[in-house]
Every structure is written in structure tokens, then in C-alpha cells.
Write an enzyme that holds these catalytic residues in place. Structure first.
Site, mmCIF file in Angstrom:
data_model
loop_
_atom_site.group_PDB
_atom_site.id
_atom_site.type_symbol
_atom_site.label_atom_id
_atom_site.label_comp_id
_atom_site.label_asym_id
_atom_site.label_seq_id
_atom_site.Cartn_x
_atom_site.Cartn_y
_atom_site.Cartn_z
ATOM 1 N N LYS A 263 0.936 -1.168 0.127
ATOM 2 C CA LYS A 263 0.328 0.067 -0.120
ATOM 3 C C LYS A 263 0.710 1.204 -0.351
ATOM 4 O O LYS A 263 1.712 1.177 1.130
ATOM 5 C CB LYS A 263 -0.647 -0.094 1.255
ATOM 6 C CG LYS A 263 -1.495 1.090 1.238
ATOM 7 C CD LYS A 263 -2.407 0.895 2.601
ATOM 8 C CE LYS A 263 -3.468 2.759 2.642
ATOM 9 N NZ LYS A 263 -4.127 2.626 4.036
ATOM 10 N N ASP A 268 -2.481 10.444 3.670
ATOM 11 C CA ASP A 268 -4.021 9.576 3.656
ATOM 12 C C ASP A 268 -4.685 11.068 4.613
ATOM 13 O O ASP A 268 -4.545 10.505 5.744
ATOM 14 C CB ASP A 268 -3.856 8.475 4.413
ATOM 15 C CG ASP A 268 -5.566 7.776 4.329
ATOM 16 O OD1 ASP A 268 -6.081 8.524 4.247
ATOM 17 O OD2 ASP A 268 -5.757 6.436 5.232
ATOM 18 N N LYS A 275 -10.618 12.667 7.604
ATOM 19 C CA LYS A 275 -10.018 12.365 8.973
ATOM 20 C C LYS A 275 -10.007 13.700 10.458
ATOM 21 O O LYS A 275 -9.592 14.115 9.983
ATOM 22 C CB LYS A 275 -8.506 11.838 9.215
ATOM 23 C CG LYS A 275 -7.948 10.135 8.292
ATOM 24 C CD LYS A 275 -6.812 10.112 8.213
ATOM 25 C CE LYS A 275 -6.248 8.720 8.249
ATOM 26 N NZ LYS A 275 -7.032 7.612 8.892
ATOM 27 N N ASP A 286 1.414 6.499 5.728
ATOM 28 C CA ASP A 286 0.696 5.381 4.557
ATOM 29 C C ASP A 286 1.223 4.519 3.399
ATOM 30 O O ASP A 286 0.659 3.919 2.794
ATOM 31 C CB ASP A 286 -0.588 6.601 4.269
ATOM 32 C CG ASP A 286 -2.127 4.936 4.836
ATOM 33 O OD1 ASP A 286 -1.866 4.027 5.186
ATOM 34 O OD2 ASP A 286 -2.707 5.550 4.285
ATOM 35 N N ASP A 345 -12.058 6.591 3.714
ATOM 36 C CA ASP A 345 -10.985 7.212 4.091
ATOM 37 C C ASP A 345 -10.530 5.065 4.775
ATOM 38 O O ASP A 345 -8.631 5.367 4.804
ATOM 39 C CB ASP A 345 -11.291 7.083 6.062
ATOM 40 C CG ASP A 345 -10.042 7.769 6.326
ATOM 41 O OD1 ASP A 345 -8.714 7.033 5.427
ATOM 42 O OD2 ASP A 345 -9.748 7.238 7.867
ATOM 43 N N GLU A 347 -9.592 3.655 1.618
ATOM 44 C CA GLU A 347 -9.023 3.839 0.742
ATOM 45 C C GLU A 347 -7.956 2.898 0.292
ATOM 46 O O GLU A 347 -7.754 2.364 -0.565
ATOM 47 C CB GLU A 347 -8.262 5.793 0.716
ATOM 48 C CG GLU A 347 -6.402 5.712 0.908
ATOM 49 C CD GLU A 347 -6.501 5.128 2.570
ATOM 50 O OE1 GLU A 347 -7.879 5.602 2.978
ATOM 51 O OE2 GLU A 347 -5.630 5.115 2.997
ATOM 52 N N ARG A 349 -7.490 -1.189 0.815
ATOM 53 C CA ARG A 349 -8.097 -1.861 0.200
ATOM 54 C C ARG A 349 -8.508 -1.298 -1.068
ATOM 55 O O ARG A 349 -8.249 -2.884 -2.163
ATOM 56 C CB ARG A 349 -9.239 -2.073 1.040
ATOM 57 C CG ARG A 349 -10.426 -1.397 1.132
ATOM 58 C CD ARG A 349 -11.434 -1.692 2.298
ATOM 59 N NE ARG A 349 -10.968 -1.511 3.491
ATOM 60 C CZ ARG A 349 -10.947 -1.747 4.429
ATOM 61 N NH1 ARG A 349 -12.424 -1.607 4.483
ATOM 62 N NH2 ARG A 349 -10.839 -0.937 5.727
HETATM 63 N N1 BES Z 1 -4.031 4.520 6.651
HETATM 64 C C1 BES Z 1 -5.144 4.265 7.675
HETATM 65 C C2 BES Z 1 -5.035 3.336 8.621
HETATM 66 C C3 BES Z 1 -4.094 3.737 10.080
HETATM 67 C C4 BES Z 1 -3.833 3.984 11.164
HETATM 68 C C5 BES Z 1 -2.707 3.718 9.455
HETATM 69 C C6 BES Z 1 -3.129 4.751 12.179
HETATM 70 C C7 BES Z 1 -1.411 3.958 9.917
HETATM 71 C C8 BES Z 1 -1.984 4.779 12.030
HETATM 72 C C9 BES Z 1 -6.494 3.279 6.953
HETATM 73 O O1 BES Z 1 -6.350 3.824 5.132
HETATM 74 C C10 BES Z 1 -7.783 4.556 7.495
HETATM 75 O O2 BES Z 1 -8.260 5.502 7.608
HETATM 76 N N2 BES Z 1 -8.271 2.856 8.104
HETATM 77 C C11 BES Z 1 -9.836 3.114 8.557
HETATM 78 C C12 BES Z 1 -10.797 2.558 7.711
HETATM 79 C C13 BES Z 1 -11.728 2.729 7.925
HETATM 80 C C14 BES Z 1 -12.353 3.621 7.783
HETATM 81 C C15 BES Z 1 -12.522 1.279 7.559
HETATM 82 C C16 BES Z 1 -9.348 3.403 10.412
HETATM 83 O O3 BES Z 1 -8.688 2.733 10.841
HETATM 84 O O4 BES Z 1 -10.914 3.515 10.713
HETATM 85 ZN ZN ZN Z 2 -4.788 4.921 4.776
HETATM 86 MN MN MN Z 3 -7.328 6.325 5.367
#
Ligand code: BES
Ligand code: ZN
Ligand code: MN
Length: 504
Positions: A263, A268, A275, A286, A345, A347, A349
Site C-alpha cells: 500500500k 491519507d 480524518k 501510509d 477513508d 482507501e 483496500r
Molecule cells: N491509513 C489508515 C490506517 C492507519 C491508521 C494507518 C493508523 C496507520 C495508523 C487507513 O486508510 C484508514 O483510514 N483506515 C480506517 C478504516 C475504516 C474507515 C474502515 C480506520 O482505521 O479507521
Molecule cells: Zn490509509
Molecule cells: Mn484511510
């Protein structure tokens, strides 16, 4: 880059500006430091007591030797109960930051096996890592260019041969850290693709003709022609278009074929599902999965491992813009599967779906993806350890590789009912997310599995261990950790070792 010279000399008689020795919790000096212990004799226990040293991990003390040994400065580092490679890696890292101004250093840490030598090399270089590219006055490096590694086993061929491969892995970890630490404005998807091209080109210079890495950069037009709807949708809100970088290392006589998918979200913001500001602070991290697969591939090639590696770095920036993807949009991935966007968010996947689709076409023996994918995994396992999901045997393989590399990981299940959750969209084949927080890291893995073509597969969620928000500890520097490079290289190494040898 620091080089290491192995010597059998006694640490008590070696004349360096500083000598590093380990202390165990039983109050003795660790293997390698015996001669220093003998030089201090009965005074040693009193000295340790005065310094408050109990031999615990993280302890460091600097002692003027007043000629008790040949070197003027003794650096004592806590190792814990036992001199395991993990303990030595940590201690060597702590020592690297303690020795701040010495023109010559001798390390008399436990190093009488290949695994321990590797740990000393990795610990010293990674613990001393700093990211100074953006400091207007970076200062001069204070550690010497060459470090002497004292070990009674210095003349053993297997021990001496452990230095070079350790250096190669460290180079990969450092390369990953540098990329992850780079400000996101300077590492947009096109800029990152260029940096990958440059890194591969530099590595190729020293590689034999049959063992070089080929790079293909797919730009937004090409992605459009190919139908990479995930990368395009995620990248649509950014002024910087997405890229898919494909690497091929195909040595003659390869005994296995591993595909690595990373990834690479260069920043992000969350997109329209933006966020909270505090969660965005470190989202330059990210793209760490993409950085790790590229650096691991370079390391594998430099090590000359007889394994074909197909690596895919899925690069996009998840931003807010007039063309951003919206909740409710439906996109078609490279493989043709349709996905309803429910949370912009989630993204990672989406870009991975396209990259996995491309990887499957190469028909590898095994498929491994690595991604800072979910905060859920950080909630589940903490911020020091990756979650590993997928086929049981590949998960076990990844865990074993992590163990050998000194990177902590833990298995997580994908219970059957997640199949229903990922299919809960009323308009598309798959729901990108179903809004249920519980098991969000598992949902993501179940979603990714749809794009693995039934190949043996494992997914590493590295959202926790990728970035160290605290201070330095052991070999882990503040900021990017470079997590994953070691594990991926070990995985490939193990595949090479396990394959039946081909008659030459
Ligand atoms: N890049 C984030 C995940 C992340 C969180 C990476 C903390 C490093 C540290 C990912 O894209 C994300 O935002 N995930 C969401 C998923 C949800 C919306 C299904 C999350 O973790 O809340
Ligand atoms: Zn992310
Ligand atoms: Mn995200």
C-alpha cells in the site's frame, strides 16, 4: 554507511576511543566482554551498583576507565536476562546513540554466531539512524565510518559472512525509513515512482546482468486503459495522479516465485470522509507498505537469492478535491469486481485490489501484501506488532520470517461470516466497508482476499509498528521504523532454502 571489521582481539587490550560491553541481569558482563570483567575483577560489582546498572534493557552507562582497560571509555549496555539476538539488537541500538563522539569504537557485545553478528550490525546502524535531509544544519556524523566488532569467532567463515547480508537488510530498512519520513508534499505518487526508479537504477549498477530488477511505472493513462478503478478513484481528489510501480526480479534458475504487494498512499487525509486532524498528523506513513516491498525486492536482488520476485507498489494520494470519490460511488477494479465506496477513508483496500489483481496474473507461488491498513489492528494488537491474516500456512511462514528478522507479528483469524459482511452492498459486488467497527481489520483482510485469485496468500497489517511516535528505543528510531523489510527478505530467503535444489 558504517562498515564493520571483525577481530578476535581482547576488549580489555583493544585501543579504541570507546569499548561497548553488555551487562546481564545476573550482574555479569555478557559473552564477548569477559576480558573487561577480568580486568575490573572484584571491583566490577561495586562499579555496576554505583552506576545503578541492573542489566535491564534500555540501560546505558559511560565509564572513564582510568587505564583499567586499554580504551579510555567503557560503555555498558543492559541486555536483560539472556543475550538473545533480539536483546543484542536492542542493546547495540542503545549503544549507538550513547557513543556520541568517538573516532573509533569497538563493540564487544555477544557476537559468536551469525545471528548475533547480524543483530549487532542491525542494532548499531538502525539505532544510530537519524533523518537529517530537511535540517538546514545537519551536523557532522559523530560515529566512526568503521566499527570494530570484537568476537572470539571472528575467524569463523559463517560468522564473518553474516556481516554483508545484514548490511543489505539494514540498507533496505534505512531506505524505507527515509522514504516514509520524507514530507508528503515531496513524495507524491509521481515523485515516489521516480524515487523507486532511481533506487532500482542505483542498485542495478552493482548487480550482474542476469540479476537486475526491471521497473515498470504505470501512469494514470495506463491505469485508465487497464481499468484500475481503485487506484484512479482514490487518486482522483489529489493534484498528483496515482501510479502503479511494478518490479520484476527474475534471476536465472529461480526456484520459487514470490509476489509482494504494498500500500502506497503517500498521504491519507481520509478524503471526503476526512480524518480528525490529530489522526492525520502522521499519515505520510501510509506508503510504508509500498516502500517495504520495493526495498525488500532490492535487498533480495543484492543478496542474489534464487527466487523470482514480482513487486507491486500501489501509489495514490487520498485527498479532498472537486473530483474526489464519494460515498455511494461504485468503482470497477482491475479484475472486474465492482465495489461500493462507503467510507473514503478505507482507501487502502481499493488500491490494493488493483495491485493484487495485477500480481495474480503473474501466477506466483505465493502472494503477500503489506499495508498500513487499519486503525482497528492497532487497537487489537498495539502499536509495536503487525497482524497477519490469510491462509494458515502462509501466515505461519510470515510469522517465522518475522521471528528470524526480529519483527513482532501476531496471527489473526478471518472467520467465515466476514464473507457476508463484505458482500453486504445492495448495488455492487462488494462493500468497501460496512460501518461496523468491530473486526474492521479482519473485514479489510476478507475484502482483500477477494482479489487474491485463490493463490496462497497472507496480508500484513502494519498500521501499528510502521511509525514510532515516541522516542528512540533500541534499534527503533523516532518516526519511520522500516518495519516489514526484514520479514519480507526472510520470507524470500526461506523459500529459497526450502526449495529442492536444482541440479546445476
Ligand atoms: N491509513 C489508515 C490506517 C492507519 C491508521 C494507518 C493508523 C496507520 C495508523 C487507513 O486508510 C484508514 O483510514 N483506515 C480506517 C478504516 C475504516 C474507515 C474502515 C480506520 O482505521 O479507521
Ligand atoms: Zn490509509
Ligand atoms: Mn484511510
Amino acid at each position: 554507511m558504517t562498515t564493520f571489521a571483525l577481530r578476535t582481539a581482547s576488549p580489555a587490550k583493544t585501543k579504541a576511543e570507546a569499548v561497548v560491553v553488555g551487562v546481564l541481569t545476573d550482574g555479569t558482563l555478557a559473552p564477548g566482554g569477559e576480558a573487561v570483567g577480568e580486568a575490573y575483577g572484584r571491583k566490577l560489582s561495586g562499579l555496576l551498583a554505583t552506576l545503578g546498572l541492573k542489566g535491564r534493557p534500555g540501560e546505558v552507562a559511560k565509564v572513564p576507565t582510568a587505564k583499567v582497560i586499554a580504551s579510555p571509555l567503557l560503555v555498558l549496555v543492559g541486555l536483560g536476562d539472556e543475550a538473545t539476538p533480539d536483546a543484542v539488537r536492542r542493546a547495540a541500538g542503545n549503544a549507538a546513540r550513547a557513543v556520541t563522539n568517538a573516532a573509533s569504537v569497538a563493540l564487544a557485545l555477544p557476537a559468536d554466531s551469525p545471528a548475533l553478528v547480524r543483530a549487532v550490525v542491525e542494532g548499531w546502524r538502525l539505532g544510530g539512524y537519524t533523518f537529517t535531509s530537511y535540517k538546514s544544519k545537519p551536523g557532522t556524523p559523530t560515529t566512526p565510518a568503521e566499527v570494530v566488532l570484537l568476537t572470539p569467532a571472528a575467524r569463523r567463515a559463517d560468522v564473518a559472512a553474516a556481516v554483508e547480508p545484514a548490511q543489505v537488510v539494514v540498507d533496505g530498512v534505512v531506505g524505507t525509513r527515509d522514504w516514509v519520513n520524507t514530507p508528503p508534499a515531496d513524495l507524491t505518487p509521481p515523485a515516489f515512482a521516480d524515487a523507486i526508479g532511481a533506487a532500482v537504477k542505483a542498485a542495478n549498477k552493482d548487480l550482474p546482468a542476469g540479476g537486475r530488477i526491471k521497473v515498470d511505472v504505470l501512469d494514470e493513462q495506463r491505469l485508465d486503459e487497464l481499468g484500475c478503478g481503485g487506484l484512479l478513484a482514490v487518486g482522483s481528489g489529489s493534484a498528483a495522479p496515482p501510479r502503479l510501480v511494478e518490479l520484476t526480479y527474475a534471476p536465472k534458475g529461480a526456484v520459487a516465485h514470490v509476489a509482494l504487494v504494498g500500500k502506497g498512499i503517500t498521504f491519507d487525509s481520509g478524503g471526503l470522509w476526512i480524518k480528525p486532524a490529530a489522526s492525520m498528523a502522521t499519515m505520510k506513513e501510509d506508503m510504508a507498505g509500498a516502500a517495504a516491498v520495493v526495498q525488500a525486492t532490492i535487498a533480495v536482488a543484492r543478496l542474489g537469492l534464487p527466487v523470482r520476485v514480482s513487486a507491486f507498489a500501489a501509489l495514490a494520494e487520498n485527498m479532498v478535491g472537486a473530483a474526489s470519490m464519494r460515498p455511494g460511488d461504485v468503482l470497477t477494479t482491475y479484475a472486474g469486481t465492482t465495489v461500493e465506496v462507503t467510507n473514503t477513508d478505507a482507501e487502502g483496500r481499493l488500491v490494493l485490489a488493483d495491485a493484487l489483481g495485477r500480481a495474480v496474473e503473474r501466477e506466483p507461488d505465493v502472494l503477500v501484501d503489506i499495508a498500513t491498513l487499519t486503525g482497528h489492528m492497532v487497537l487489537a494488537l498495539g502499536d509495536k506488532m503487525a497482524g497477519v491474516l490469510g491462509d494458515d500456512d502462509v501466515v505461519a511462514e510470515v510469522l517465522a520470517a518475522g521471528e528470524a528478522a526480529g519483527e513482532d507479528a501476531w496471527p489473526m483469524p478471518i472467520p467465515e461470516f466476514y464473507d457476508e459482511r463484505i458482500r453486504s452492498s445492495k448495488v455492487a459486488d462488494l462493500a468497501q466497508y460496512d460501518g461496523i467497527r468491530w473486526g474492521g481489520g479482519i473485514f479489510a483482510a476478507a475484502f482483500l482476499r477477494e482479489f487474491t485469485g485463490g493463490l496462497p496468500w497472507a496480508h500484513l497489517d502494519i498500521a501499528g509498528p510502521t511509525f514510532n511516535k515516541g522516542g528512540a528505543n533500541g534499534h527503533v528510531a523516532p518516526g519511520a521504523t522500516g518495519y516489514g523489510v526484514g520479514t519480507l527478505v526472510e520470507l524470500v530467503r526461506a523459500r529459497a532454502a526450502a526449495a529442492p535444489s536444482v541440479p546445476s
